[in-house]
Design an enzyme around this catalytic site. Structure first.
Site, PDB file in Angstrom:
ATOM      1  N   HIS A  47      42.665  23.015  71.366  1.00 41.02           N
ATOM      2  CA  HIS A  47      43.360  24.259  71.675  1.00 41.02           C
ATOM      3  C   HIS A  47      44.596  24.016  72.509  1.00 41.02           C
ATOM      4  O   HIS A  47      45.622  24.657  72.317  1.00 41.02           O
ATOM      5  CB  HIS A  47      42.425  25.209  72.415  1.00 41.02           C
ATOM      6  CG  HIS A  47      41.440  25.828  71.503  1.00 41.02           C
ATOM      7  ND1 HIS A  47      40.126  25.485  71.496  1.00 41.02           N
ATOM      8  CD2 HIS A  47      41.603  26.748  70.542  1.00 41.02           C
ATOM      9  CE1 HIS A  47      39.508  26.180  70.579  1.00 41.02           C
ATOM     10  NE2 HIS A  47      40.385  26.962  69.978  1.00 41.02           N
ATOM     11  N   ARG A  68      46.091  33.791  52.940  1.00 41.42           N
ATOM     12  CA  ARG A  68      45.043  33.024  52.248  1.00 41.42           C
ATOM     13  C   ARG A  68      43.693  33.356  52.865  1.00 41.42           C
ATOM     14  O   ARG A  68      43.559  33.431  54.089  1.00 41.42           O
ATOM     15  CB  ARG A  68      45.326  31.529  52.399  1.00 41.42           C
ATOM     16  CG  ARG A  68      44.336  30.673  51.636  1.00 41.42           C
ATOM     17  CD  ARG A  68      44.711  29.207  51.704  1.00 41.42           C
ATOM     18  NE  ARG A  68      44.462  28.660  53.021  1.00 41.42           N
ATOM     19  CZ  ARG A  68      44.771  27.405  53.354  1.00 41.42           C
ATOM     20  NH1 ARG A  68      45.350  26.590  52.496  1.00 41.42           N
ATOM     21  NH2 ARG A  68      44.511  26.961  54.562  1.00 41.42           N
ATOM     22  N   GLU A 107      45.126  22.948  44.209  1.00 44.89           N
ATOM     23  CA  GLU A 107      44.930  21.839  45.150  1.00 44.89           C
ATOM     24  C   GLU A 107      43.775  20.913  44.780  1.00 44.89           C
ATOM     25  O   GLU A 107      43.483  19.964  45.489  1.00 44.89           O
ATOM     26  CB  GLU A 107      44.789  22.344  46.590  1.00 44.89           C
ATOM     27  CG  GLU A 107      43.700  23.365  46.828  1.00 44.89           C
ATOM     28  CD  GLU A 107      43.671  23.875  48.272  1.00 44.89           C
ATOM     29  OE1 GLU A 107      44.264  23.238  49.158  1.00 44.89           O
ATOM     30  OE2 GLU A 107      43.024  24.912  48.503  1.00 44.89           O
ATOM     31  N   ASN A 119      48.700  18.998  50.226  1.00 41.83           N
ATOM     32  CA  ASN A 119      47.943  18.232  51.233  1.00 41.83           C
ATOM     33  C   ASN A 119      46.593  17.834  50.662  1.00 41.83           C
ATOM     34  O   ASN A 119      46.152  16.691  50.786  1.00 41.83           O
ATOM     35  CB  ASN A 119      47.710  19.070  52.499  1.00 41.83           C
ATOM     36  CG  ASN A 119      49.001  19.503  53.144  1.00 41.83           C
ATOM     37  OD1 ASN A 119      50.043  18.927  52.860  1.00 41.83           O
ATOM     38  ND2 ASN A 119      48.939  20.509  53.989  1.00 41.83           N
ATOM     39  N   ASP A 120      45.932  18.805  50.025  1.00 42.42           N
ATOM     40  CA  ASP A 120      44.638  18.497  49.422  1.00 42.42           C
ATOM     41  C   ASP A 120      44.796  17.854  48.045  1.00 42.42           C
ATOM     42  O   ASP A 120      44.061  16.936  47.697  1.00 42.42           O
ATOM     43  CB  ASP A 120      43.785  19.765  49.299  1.00 42.42           C
ATOM     44  CG  ASP A 120      43.062  20.065  50.591  1.00 42.42           C
ATOM     45  OD1 ASP A 120      42.554  19.113  51.208  1.00 42.42           O
ATOM     46  OD2 ASP A 120      43.021  21.240  50.996  1.00 42.42           O
ATOM     47  N   ARG A 166      42.883  12.691  53.624  1.00 45.39           N
ATOM     48  CA  ARG A 166      44.143  13.042  54.300  1.00 45.39           C
ATOM     49  C   ARG A 166      44.123  12.762  55.790  1.00 45.39           C
ATOM     50  O   ARG A 166      45.168  12.711  56.440  1.00 45.39           O
ATOM     51  CB  ARG A 166      44.507  14.519  54.029  1.00 45.39           C
ATOM     52  CG  ARG A 166      43.519  15.519  54.554  1.00 45.39           C
ATOM     53  CD  ARG A 166      43.744  16.904  53.961  1.00 45.39           C
ATOM     54  NE  ARG A 166      44.523  17.782  54.812  1.00 45.39           N
ATOM     55  CZ  ARG A 166      44.729  19.079  54.572  1.00 45.39           C
ATOM     56  NH1 ARG A 166      44.228  19.643  53.477  1.00 45.39           N
ATOM     57  NH2 ARG A 166      45.428  19.822  55.367  1.00 45.39           N
ATOM     58  N   CYS A 219      53.460  24.622  49.211  1.00 47.40           N
ATOM     59  CA  CYS A 219      53.211  24.883  50.633  1.00 47.40           C
ATOM     60  C   CYS A 219      52.548  23.716  51.355  1.00 47.40           C
ATOM     61  O   CYS A 219      52.098  23.860  52.484  1.00 47.40           O
ATOM     62  CB  CYS A 219      52.389  26.154  50.805  1.00 47.40           C
ATOM     63  SG  CYS A 219      50.764  26.047  50.069  1.00 47.40           S
TER      64      CYS A 219
HETATM   65  C1  PEP Z   1      47.216  22.147  51.226  1.00 49.14           C
HETATM   66  O1  PEP Z   1      46.081  21.753  50.986  1.00 49.14           O
HETATM   67  O2  PEP Z   1      48.251  21.603  50.802  1.00 49.14           O
HETATM   68  C2  PEP Z   1      47.439  23.314  52.093  1.00 49.14           C
HETATM   69  C3  PEP Z   1      48.645  23.802  52.249  1.00 49.14           C
HETATM   70  O3  PEP Z   1      46.396  23.850  52.755  1.00 49.14           O
HETATM   71  P1  PEP Z   1      45.624  23.188  54.002  1.00 49.14           P
HETATM   72  O4  PEP Z   1      46.541  22.141  54.601  1.00 49.14           O
HETATM   73  O5  PEP Z   1      45.336  24.308  54.927  1.00 49.14           O
HETATM   74  O6  PEP Z   1      44.400  22.589  53.376  1.00 49.14           O
HETATM   75 MG    MG Z   2      44.275  22.830  51.257  1.00 48.32          MG
END
Ligand code: PEP
Ligand code: MG
Length: 780
Positions: free
Chosen positions: A393, A536, A635, A658-659, A669, A706
């Site tokens: 936090h 989301r 993703e 990212n995923d 990751r 994103c």
């Molecule tokens: C992703 O997976 O790319 C994403 C934007 O969501 P998060 O990083 O929250 O998993």
């Molecule tokens: Mg994700």
């Protein structure tokens, strides 16, 4: 008629104190609220508070219920003077019938107190230091009973705490004003520090490494966070008087409660309600029956309150620290935070951490939420912690405030000395202790460059995101906490491309109800006045857990019961969230996004829940937005394969790279051991991103990238060439990207994208893109 002490003691309830603290804006308002409440609870005509002036000798009437208001601020007495001063001098209650006949009586005509014929004065002390006096008076001619004196003493104890904390808060406010005024002067001081000659030693020896939590470069002297009362120090056990130890514990609990309420208020004012929610958890720990019973049981065995507290909290901290789940592991820090404050109140050694006299870099074993709440943020140039949690936090708060920070710097708190000179390079994750002159020079140049660069980027904030050949692109923000809204707007984000709603869920102690979620989501939507906000649904699991929702222990949580799978298995929670999102849709253009979708069945199931949510709202006669666009995260690899089918079912795609990268390349990751395998420029990833863009264009669906790669200039060039026009990223990257775009034209980017799609390995792709960007920058 005076009330019975048992009834009166109701004033000690947390609700009363919370209301008092949270509803007042400054010390005077707090005092006025206190006198009204105490007079009401004690059933007396008068309650007044006298506080000691800064000279430490003069008691001044600061608030009254019942005496003439005109006397407030005017009536003063010396310690020992009058009956009020007598209470401070004697350090105990003064209870008198017919006070006007007492030899020490002093009459002040402004007060018009001749109507009152009984007097009870209780001194207010903060530890051994006098703070003031609380006085009760009645029209009846009577003597206050021992029971009433004891009740008012309990109240006085709380009042003293409230006064001390409110004064602290006021003085922090003043200091904040002051520090703004002197900002320039401090900047000059910093420059002088940089100019100081420093011992020449090797950079290699003096540099310490850590992981970047928030980027930036700063330099200055350290503020080493004093943890002398930390749980790391073992307290000597002393046999105590059982009753006295119980009393000490109760007093410390009360004081800590009040302090925590002040911290909550301060953080809510400075950051946001979300950031402050952690202190609600602290309050709950203070009220937790099992925790308290365990401490009290040890006191019953003749252990001192301090030892008992330390023992119970240490056991909890150790248990949390052993947990596999990273989120729950970090809750050890919450236990330590509240435990440390409780212990400090119990042993009477306040942590004097408010006094940051100059700007500096905070160095600590770990920084707790209350540290972040109590320190002067303006004076914290940077943060270095030995603890490694990037999602703690305190670190989340540091990010919200834009303070450069590195974590996981082993031995930092031990190696840094108070008169060292530090350079914190939170771009590369390095901390330099007393670096040689040439390093200082180099960083000074870097600092100058970066402030020039920031000034340059400032110009782009309000300009449209447009390429050299006039093609408009949408650069939106990824947000989590409410404080991100301001950061996003400051950086010129065009709305929100990804609102990760699990963050506000994480800082709470229970699932927020529909009204709370609606309030939160609509605040975000209102904040972007008319720009789109993609919300989301809950994406917990993997590395994101909720303190009050224990997932099963899984061997491979990223492949496990996470995200939309959890939502679909907890339909009530899911539907409630969707209802709140649809309601917030009346505040502006909201889009509804489902994470981690891997099949058409899941899309149908989500749509069925939307239908249920709509009928519920309809039935309850609650207004909601009827045409909220529905989208899915792309993703997981299956979503790529089924992109054509998905496109026929939804309004838009959000590409969660990212995923997607971790699932496509089988590279966790968060695991540094496989970091080199986790590569956004891997040819397989680029092929897939190209495929999804084509599908979306074919079906005329929106598509927004994103994942973090959106902010990388190399990736941006390729993605723009593939036809991507919607990007969402951490907002501070937006101005930089806007500047870069000016050098790019679509034909060039398209040619580059076509070329990299024929290339077979990411090393060649990367070096090719670096070369292209260099030429583009030189041309412009
Ligand atoms: C992703 O997976 O790319 C994403 C934007 O969501 P998060 O990083 O929250 O998993
Ligand atoms: Mg994700």
């Amino acid at each position: 008629m005076i009330k019975k002490a048992k009834e009166i003691l109701g004033v000690a309830t947390l609700e009363d104190i919370s209301t008092l603290i949270l509803q007042s804006h400054d010390l005077d308002e707090t005092l006025n609220n206190i006198v009204s409440l105490v007079a009401k609870r004690m059933g007396t005509e008068v309650c007044s508070i006298y506080l000691l002036d800064p000279d430490g000798e003069t008691l001044r009437l600061r608030a009254t219920k019942g005496l003439s208001r005109r006397a407030v601020g005017k009536v003063t007495l010396k310690i020992g003077e009058g009956l009020t001063g007598l209470a401070v001098q004697e350090k105990h209650a003064v209870a008198i019938q017919d006070p006007e006949n007492h030899p020490r009586y002093r009459y002040f005509k402004e007060t018009r107190e001749e109507r009152f014929h009984s007097f009870l004065g209780i001194p207010l002390f903060d530890r051994d230091l006098p703070v003031g006096v609380v006085v009760l008076q009645t029209k009846d001619r009577r003597l206050f009973s021992a029971e009433e004196i004891s009740a008012l003493s309990t109240i006085a104890f709380q009042v003293a705490s409230i006064v001390v904390n409110a004064r602290l808060l006021d003085s922090i406010r003043e200091k904040e004003e002051e520090s703004k005024r002197f900002a320039q002067e401090l900047a000059r001081t910093r420059q002088n520090l940089l100019d100081r000659d420093k011992p020449q030693d090797s950079v290699g020896e003096a540099a310490m490494r850590g992981r970047v939590a928030y980027p930036g470069v700063v330099s200055g002297m350290p503020h080493i966070l004093d943890e002398s009362l930390g749980f790391a120090d073992f307290l000597d056990e002393q046999k105590g008087n059982i009753e006295a130890e119980h009393q000490c514990l109760n007093d410390a609990l009360e004081e800590t409660r009040i302090q925590t309420l002040f911290l909550q208020k301060r953080v809510a004012e400075r950051l946001s309600e979300d950031d402050a929610a952690i202190f609600h958890t602290h309050l709950m720990i203070l009220e937790d029956r099992t925790v308290l019973e365990n401490i009290r049981a040890l006191i019953e065995q003749e252990h001192s309150a301090a030892y008992s507290l330390k023992k119970v909290f240490s056991d909890y901290i150790a248990a949390f620290a052993r947990m596999e789940d990273p989120y729950l592991r970090e809750r050890a820090a919450d236990m330590e935070d509240i435990g440390r404050r409780l212990l400090s109140n119990l042993t009477g050694q306040g942590e004097n951490v408010f006094e940051l006299k100059t700007e500096g870099i905070l160095v600590a074993r770990q920084i707790l939420p209350s540290d972040m709440a109590t320190l002067d943020h303006e004076k914290i140039l940077g943060i270095v912690t030995e603890a490694g949690e990037q999602n703690s936090h305190a670190v989340i708060m540091a990010k919200s405030l834009g303070i450069p920070a590195i974590v996981d710097v082993k031995g930092a708190a031990k190696n840094v000395k108070p008169d060292d000179f530090l350079i914190l390079d939170a771009n590369s994750g390095c901390l330099y202790i007393n670096p040689p002159q040439h390093v200082i020079e180099e960083y000074r140049r870097l600092e100058e460059d970066s402030s020039r660069e920031l000034n340059r980027l400032e110009e782009f904030r309000d300009l449209p995101a447009e390429t050299g050949d006039g093609i408009r692109v949408n650069l939106r923000a990824n947000i989590g906490l409410i404080s991100d809204v301001d950061v996003a707007k400051r950086n010129g984000a065009q709305g929100v491309g990804l609102y990760r709603t699990e963050f506000p869920y994480m800082t709470r102690s229970n699932f927020p109800d529909r009204a709370t979620q609606y309030e939160l989501y609509s605040r975000v939507v209102d904040g972007f006045s008319g720009q789109p906000v993609t919300i989301r649904t809950l994406d917990i699991g993997g590395d994101k857990a909720l303190p009050y929702f224990s997932p099963p222990t899984e061997g491979n949580p990223f492949m496990g019961w996470r995200s939309v799978r959890v939502s679909l298995d907890n339909r009530d929670i899911f539907r409630t969230q969707i209802e709140a999102i649809l309601m917030a849709g009346l505040h502006g253009p909201v889009k509804l996004l489902f994470p981690m979708i891997s099949s058409l069945d899941e899309i149908s199931a989500c749509k069925a829940v939307i239908k249920e949510a709509q009928s519920n709202l309809f039935r309850e006669n609650i207004p909601f937005a009827k045409h909220v666009p529905i989208g899915v995260m792309i993703e997981v690899p299956a979503a790529v394969t089924l992109a054509e089918e998905f496109a026929q079912q939804v309004d838009f795609f959000n590409l969660g790279t990212n995923d997607l990268i971790q699932y496509m390349l089988a590279a966790d990751r968060n695991n540094p051991l496989v970091q080199k395998y986790y590569d956004p420029l891997h040819p397989a990833i680029l092929q897939v991103l190209n495929h999804v863009s084509k599908v979306a264009i074919k079906y005329r669906k929106g598509f927004c990238l994103c994942g973090e790669m959106a902010a990388d200039p190399l990736c941006f060039l390729v993605l723009f060439g593939m036809g991507y026009r919607d990007f969402s990223m951490p907002a501070p990257y937006i101005p930089r990207l806007k500047a870069l775009m000016r050098d790019i034209t679509f034909p060039t980017a398209q040619r580059v994208a076509r070329k990299v799609l024929t290339m077979k390995d990411s090393a060649s792709i990367r070096s090719y893109l670096v070369e292209v960007l260099k030429t583009l920058e030189n041309v412009s």
